[in-house]
Write an enzyme that holds these catalytic residues in place. Structure first.
Site: not given
Ligand code: RIB
Ligand code: CA
Length: 312
Positions: A234
């Site tokens: 992500h």
């Molecule tokens: O939903 C994904 C996010 O939440 C990313 O930043 C992951 O590292 C968690 O922090």
């Protein structure tokens, strides 16, 4: 020359994003916040990652709980340490004596061309903005991994980073600072596969092997929790717009954060209607964000793999 502050909650995908950002961008500093794990763990993990990569980038410990609620965590995905599987040595380096928000404020007041990469709950950023409103005119853009134009992960409607501190997210999205947002609608469409994990584990580079171990753990969690055969990275999607702008397409739209909905608290409400001002029961508000709508996932993964394997 644009310089970047990096705010994170490492966290497996934070680690990948930090290593890509540190290799390809000019980072002024790192602040940590609660999120994937508690603030002690996320701060230790950030220091350990930078030390293992032989990077001397200052780290400031940020805030350990959201503005209103109690802290949540994602240890079901990232493990008790927040970075299970990496097995990095405990860091010898210590964080700065100032807090994460203070580092953000000081950096914004010193740098003339600063952008912020925020890949965690937005508590530090919001606190910095509230404590020092003048920085709203100093920060050129905030690139946020958070939210979604469609579904959530923490709840059916809310993505974890926003859900963890909706009030902070609302402050940031309504601050007037230009926002670049990448949400789950894009970040969950691709990721690191088992073949790529095995490739990292077989790499001669010590850091790549450690991150391979971490991603092996993280991929297993994705398979068991989400029945996914790849591990979404992500957070690197908030870095890529600055290193490889052609890899993610964004559309300008108004985004606000739901803070009171029983079912929707923490949802990013993205106005994709493309209405002219005259139409619609609720006429569209002016765009405050460039929101990711499509990505070249294969090229982003190639970028991640090549960068991780470039470390000794
Ligand atoms: O939903 C994904 C996010 O939440 C990313 O930043 C992951 O590292 C968690 O922090
Ligand atoms: Ca994160």
């Amino acid at each position: 020359m644009t310089r970047f502050h990096f705010d994170c909650d490492p966290g497996h995908d934070d680690a990948v994003a930090l290593l890509v950002a540190a290799k390809l961008l000019d980072l002024t500093g790192v602040s940590t916040v609660f999120g994937n794990s508690n603030i002690t763990n996320t701060t230790r993990n950030a220091l350990a990652i930078l030390e293992a990569a032989d990077l001397s980038i200052p780290v400031a410990k940020g805030i350990g709980k959201p503005l209103v609620d109690n802290a949540i965590n994602a240890e079901s995905v990232h493990g008790k340490s927040g970075l299970d599987g990496a097995n990095l040595p405990p860091p010898a380096t210590k964080p700065l004596s100032i807090s994460g928000p203070e580092l953000i404020i000081n950096t914004a007041r010193q740098e003339d061309d600063l952008k912020v990469i925020a890949v965690a709950p937005l508590t530090n950023i919001a606190t910095a903005i509230v404590d020092a409103p003048d920085i709203r005119d100093r920060i050129r853009e905030i690139s946020i991994m958070g939210g979604s134009t469609t579904f959530g992960n923490a709840t059916p409607a809310a993505e974890f980073n926003i859900h963890a501190d909706p009030e902070a997210a609302a402050i940031v999205f309504n601050s007037g600072i230009p926002i670049r947002m990448v949400g789950l609608n894009v970040t969950t469409t691709f990721g690191i596969t088992v073949t790529q994990v095995q490739s990292l584990l077989a790499t001669s580079g010590k850091l790549a092997r450690a991150i391979g171990g971490a991603l092996d753990f993280y991929l297993n969690k994705q398979q068991s929790l989400y029945r996914r055969e790849y591990a979404p990275v992500h957070d690197v999607c908030a870095v890529a717009p600055y290193t490889h702008p052609a890899l993610i397409r964004h559309e300008n739209m108004h985004v606000d954060v739901e803070c009171t909905g029983k079912l929707t608290r923490g949802q990013t409400v993205c106005d994709q209607r493309r209405l002219s001002a005259a139409e619609g029961l609720a006429p569209p508000k002016a765009s405050n964000a460039a929101v990711a709508v499509q990505a070249d996932g294969k090229s982003i993964i190639d970028l991640v793999m090549n960068t991780l394997q470039s470390y000794p």
